[in-house]
Design a protein around this motif. Structure first.
Motif, mmCIF file in Angstrom:
data_model
loop_
_atom_site.group_PDB
_atom_site.id
_atom_site.type_symbol
_atom_site.label_atom_id
_atom_site.label_comp_id
_atom_site.label_asym_id
_atom_site.label_seq_id
_atom_site.Cartn_x
_atom_site.Cartn_y
_atom_site.Cartn_z
ATOM 1 N N GLY A 91 -37.307 -2.388 8.574
ATOM 2 C CA GLY A 91 -38.159 -2.752 7.446
ATOM 3 C C GLY A 91 -38.218 -4.225 7.102
ATOM 4 N N GLU A 92 -37.902 -5.110 8.017
ATOM 5 C CA GLU A 92 -37.943 -6.536 7.700
ATOM 6 C C GLU A 92 -39.391 -7.016 7.525
ATOM 7 O OE1 GLU A 92 -34.815 -8.914 10.019
ATOM 8 O OE2 GLU A 92 -35.185 -7.149 11.263
ATOM 9 N N ALA A 93 -39.593 -8.023 6.678
ATOM 10 C CA ALA A 93 -40.928 -8.572 6.465
ATOM 11 C C ALA A 93 -40.816 -9.907 5.740
ATOM 12 C CB ALA A 93 -41.806 -7.597 5.678
ATOM 13 N N GLY A 94 -41.928 -10.381 5.201
ATOM 14 C CA GLY A 94 -41.987 -11.637 4.469
ATOM 15 C C GLY A 94 -43.342 -12.273 4.661
ATOM 16 N N PRO A 95 -43.743 -13.197 3.782
ATOM 17 C CA PRO A 95 -44.994 -13.919 3.984
ATOM 18 C C PRO A 95 -44.969 -14.662 5.319
ATOM 19 C CG PRO A 95 -44.085 -14.338 1.795
ATOM 20 C CD PRO A 95 -43.031 -13.637 2.575
ATOM 21 N N VAL A 96 -46.129 -14.798 5.951
ATOM 22 C CA VAL A 96 -46.185 -15.329 7.308
ATOM 23 C C VAL A 96 -45.590 -16.728 7.409
ATOM 24 C CG1 VAL A 96 -47.785 -16.153 9.096
ATOM 25 C CG2 VAL A 96 -48.086 -13.880 8.088
ATOM 26 N N ASN A 97 -45.838 -17.600 6.429
ATOM 27 C CA ASN A 97 -45.319 -18.961 6.534
ATOM 28 C C ASN A 97 -43.798 -19.014 6.434
ATOM 29 O OD1 ASN A 97 -45.600 -18.430 3.596
ATOM 30 N ND2 ASN A 97 -44.836 -20.527 3.401
ATOM 31 N N MET A 98 -43.189 -17.935 5.952
ATOM 32 C CA MET A 98 -41.732 -17.878 5.815
ATOM 33 C C MET A 98 -41.088 -16.991 6.871
ATOM 34 S SD MET A 98 -41.609 -17.475 1.657
ATOM 35 C CE MET A 98 -39.815 -17.476 1.593
ATOM 36 N N LEU A 99 -41.904 -16.467 7.777
ATOM 37 C CA LEU A 99 -41.423 -15.483 8.750
ATOM 38 C C LEU A 99 -41.160 -16.161 10.083
ATOM 39 C CD1 LEU A 99 -41.103 -12.301 8.779
ATOM 40 C CD2 LEU A 99 -43.300 -12.275 9.978
ATOM 41 N N ASP A 100 -39.948 -16.009 10.616
ATOM 42 C CA ASP A 100 -39.664 -16.618 11.910
ATOM 43 C C ASP A 100 -40.117 -15.698 13.042
ATOM 44 O OD1 ASP A 100 -37.122 -15.024 12.980
ATOM 45 O OD2 ASP A 100 -36.800 -15.415 10.844
ATOM 46 N N GLU A 101 -40.291 -16.295 14.186
ATOM 47 C CA GLU A 101 -40.825 -15.560 15.335
ATOM 48 C C GLU A 101 -39.903 -14.441 15.783
ATOM 49 O OE1 GLU A 101 -42.590 -16.553 19.819
ATOM 50 O OE2 GLU A 101 -42.023 -18.180 18.451
ATOM 51 N N ASP A 102 -38.602 -14.647 15.693
ATOM 52 C CA ASP A 102 -37.654 -13.606 16.106
ATOM 53 C C ASP A 102 -37.795 -12.358 15.246
ATOM 54 O OD1 ASP A 102 -36.658 -15.182 18.127
ATOM 55 O OD2 ASP A 102 -34.890 -15.849 17.005
ATOM 56 N N THR A 103 -37.992 -12.534 13.936
ATOM 57 C CA THR A 103 -38.172 -11.376 13.053
ATOM 58 C C THR A 103 -39.459 -10.649 13.397
ATOM 59 O OG1 THR A 103 -36.960 -12.471 11.274
ATOM 60 C CG2 THR A 103 -38.377 -10.631 10.654
ATOM 61 N N TRP A 104 -40.541 -11.411 13.613
ATOM 62 C CA TRP A 104 -41.807 -10.793 14.021
ATOM 63 C C TRP A 104 -41.602 -9.935 15.273
ATOM 64 C CZ3 TRP A 104 -46.803 -10.456 12.246
ATOM 65 C CH2 TRP A 104 -47.754 -9.959 13.158
ATOM 66 N N ASP A 105 -40.991 -10.508 16.291
ATOM 67 C CA ASP A 105 -40.799 -9.783 17.548
ATOM 68 C C ASP A 105 -39.932 -8.550 17.357
ATOM 69 O OD1 ASP A 105 -42.340 -11.634 18.892
ATOM 70 O OD2 ASP A 105 -40.617 -12.763 19.684
ATOM 71 N N THR A 146 -49.589 -4.862 1.626
ATOM 72 C CA THR A 146 -48.602 -4.973 0.557
ATOM 73 C C THR A 146 -48.130 -6.417 0.496
ATOM 74 O OG1 THR A 146 -47.846 -2.712 0.953
ATOM 75 C CG2 THR A 146 -46.397 -4.126 -0.319
ATOM 76 N N GLU A 147 -48.026 -6.936 -0.697
ATOM 77 C CA GLU A 147 -47.609 -8.321 -0.903
ATOM 78 C C GLU A 147 -46.326 -8.617 -0.136
ATOM 79 O OE1 GLU A 147 -47.425 -11.176 -4.837
ATOM 80 O OE2 GLU A 147 -46.735 -9.102 -4.999
ATOM 81 N N GLY A 148 -46.391 -9.641 0.727
ATOM 82 C CA GLY A 148 -45.214 -10.032 1.503
ATOM 83 C C GLY A 148 -44.924 -9.135 2.683
ATOM 84 N N GLY A 149 -45.781 -8.168 2.972
ATOM 85 C CA GLY A 149 -45.482 -7.187 4.008
ATOM 86 C C GLY A 149 -45.692 -7.660 5.425
ATOM 87 N N SER A 150 -46.674 -8.484 5.650
ATOM 88 C CA SER A 150 -47.049 -9.081 6.942
ATOM 89 C C SER A 150 -46.659 -8.243 8.168
ATOM 90 C CB SER A 150 -46.509 -10.505 7.061
ATOM 91 O OG SER A 150 -45.112 -10.578 7.077
ATOM 92 N N VAL A 151 -45.549 -8.566 8.804
ATOM 93 C CA VAL A 151 -45.222 -7.949 10.090
ATOM 94 C C VAL A 151 -44.946 -6.454 9.964
ATOM 95 C CG1 VAL A 151 -42.753 -8.543 9.954
ATOM 96 C CG2 VAL A 151 -43.825 -8.116 12.170
ATOM 97 N N TYR A 152 -44.316 -6.016 8.872
ATOM 98 C CA TYR A 152 -44.083 -4.571 8.704
ATOM 99 C C TYR A 152 -45.425 -3.851 8.593
ATOM 100 C CZ TYR A 152 -42.313 -0.138 6.953
ATOM 101 O OH TYR A 152 -42.031 1.205 6.800
ATOM 102 N N ASN A 153 -46.333 -4.386 7.770
ATOM 103 C CA ASN A 153 -47.656 -3.789 7.636
ATOM 104 C C ASN A 153 -48.381 -3.769 8.970
ATOM 105 O OD1 ASN A 153 -48.674 -4.882 4.263
ATOM 106 N ND2 ASN A 153 -46.855 -3.799 4.958
ATOM 107 N N ALA A 154 -48.301 -4.876 9.698
ATOM 108 C CA ALA A 154 -48.976 -4.962 10.990
ATOM 109 C C ALA A 154 -48.423 -3.933 11.974
ATOM 110 C CB ALA A 154 -48.827 -6.371 11.564
ATOM 111 N N SER A 155 -47.106 -3.774 11.980
ATOM 112 C CA SER A 155 -46.500 -2.817 12.918
ATOM 113 C C SER A 155 -46.912 -1.391 12.593
ATOM 114 C CB SER A 155 -44.970 -2.955 12.901
ATOM 115 O OG SER A 155 -44.399 -2.469 11.695
ATOM 116 N N LYS A 156 -46.940 -1.049 11.309
ATOM 117 C CA LYS A 156 -47.288 0.321 10.922
ATOM 118 C C LYS A 156 -48.786 0.576 11.047
ATOM 119 C CE LYS A 156 -43.158 1.891 10.018
ATOM 120 N NZ LYS A 156 -42.575 2.984 10.824
#
Length: 260
Positions: A91-105, A146-156
């Motif tokens: 369930g990790e996430a965060g706004p895109v400008n604060m999200l590192d590439e490792d978390t996204w992957d 969802t606010e701040g969801g970015s990568v979690y929202n994208a994955s789901k």
């Protein structure tokens, strides 16, 4: 409701939370249950001790070779796979400008690639059988941002669309594929997020029209229906189980009218 007697069900993320609740429900309905997860838990051990017809394989769903081996062992032992439920997720996430590439992957790999690899691993068997029910676990956050969801929202959101494509591509081979989109469910994953943000927790409870977080067993009930013959004409569907969270917004009007 029809039961799942003598069906063979693989459940990923089976050691806790939604995955464990679904494994338990499938077993109660008569299925042989094969649990896949990165780690055993005391909860899984208690379940396995009480149920003869279950197995466990330590599997990282992002590893295709390990996943394929667990599926092959299942087919070797039981001869078929009738149900796949994919509940493994993080369930990790965060706004895109604060999200590192490792978390996204990491999130995309577990939530989306892991679902893809799990489905791919069972398809040959289900195609040969010309039957099978695949139930993926996405999220309401895969349907609405969802606010701040970015990568979690994208994955789901990816899981939702992958599910539709599986339904389109394999329906004529007797394979159904549906996704469950849970709202906010009382699991260890939820508490990792909510316990650090008490104001967010209160807001989510308010926006959940039933007035509480969901229970894993309530998702398991939907998972049972979608796996069963009662859903024989249901495929490509996203079943929202969220206590009314996505029904619309609440602004305190009903409280003013005394409807509480």
């Amino acid at each position: 409701m029809s039961n799942l007697k003598n069906k063979v069900a693989i459940v990923t993320g089976a050691a806790s939370g939604i995955g464990l609740a679904c494994a338990q429900r499938y077993a109660r309905e008569g299925a042989v249950v094969i649990g896949l997860d990165r780690n055993r838990t005391d909860a899984w051990n208690s379940f396995e001790a009480a149920i003869d017809a279950c197995r466990f394989h330590q599997v990282d769903v992002t590893d295709a070779d390990v996943t394929n081996t667990a599926v092959a062992r299942t087919v070797e032992e039981f001869g078929r796979i009738d149900i796949l439920l994919t509940a493994a997720g993080i369930g990790e996430a965060g706004p895109v400008n604060m999200l590192d590439e490792d978390t996204w992957d990491r999130v995309i790999n577990v939530n989306l690639k892991g679902t893809f690899l799990s489905i791919k691993a069972v398809l040959d068997t289900m195609m040969a059988q010309r039957s099978g029910s695949i139930v993926t676990v996405a999220s309401v956050e895969g349907l609405n941002g969802t606010e701040g969801g970015s990568v979690y929202n994208a994955s789901k959101g990816g899981v939702v669309m992958l599910t539709k494509n599986i339904a389109i591509d394999y329906g004529r081979l007797g394979i159904r594929c549906n996704t469950i989109c849970p709202g906010f469910i009382n699991t260890p994953l939820l508490h990792e997020v909510m316990d650090a943000m008490p104001d967010f927790k209160k807001d989510v409870e308010r926006e959940t029209k039933i007035g509480r977080f969901g229970k894993p067993e309530e998702i398991a009930g939907a998972a049972y229906f979608l796996a069963s013959d009662d859903a024989s004409f249901v495929t490509g569907h996203s079943l929202v189980v969220d206590g009314g969270y996505t029904a619309g917004h609440s602004h305190g009007i009903v409280e003013l009218m005394g409807l509480v």
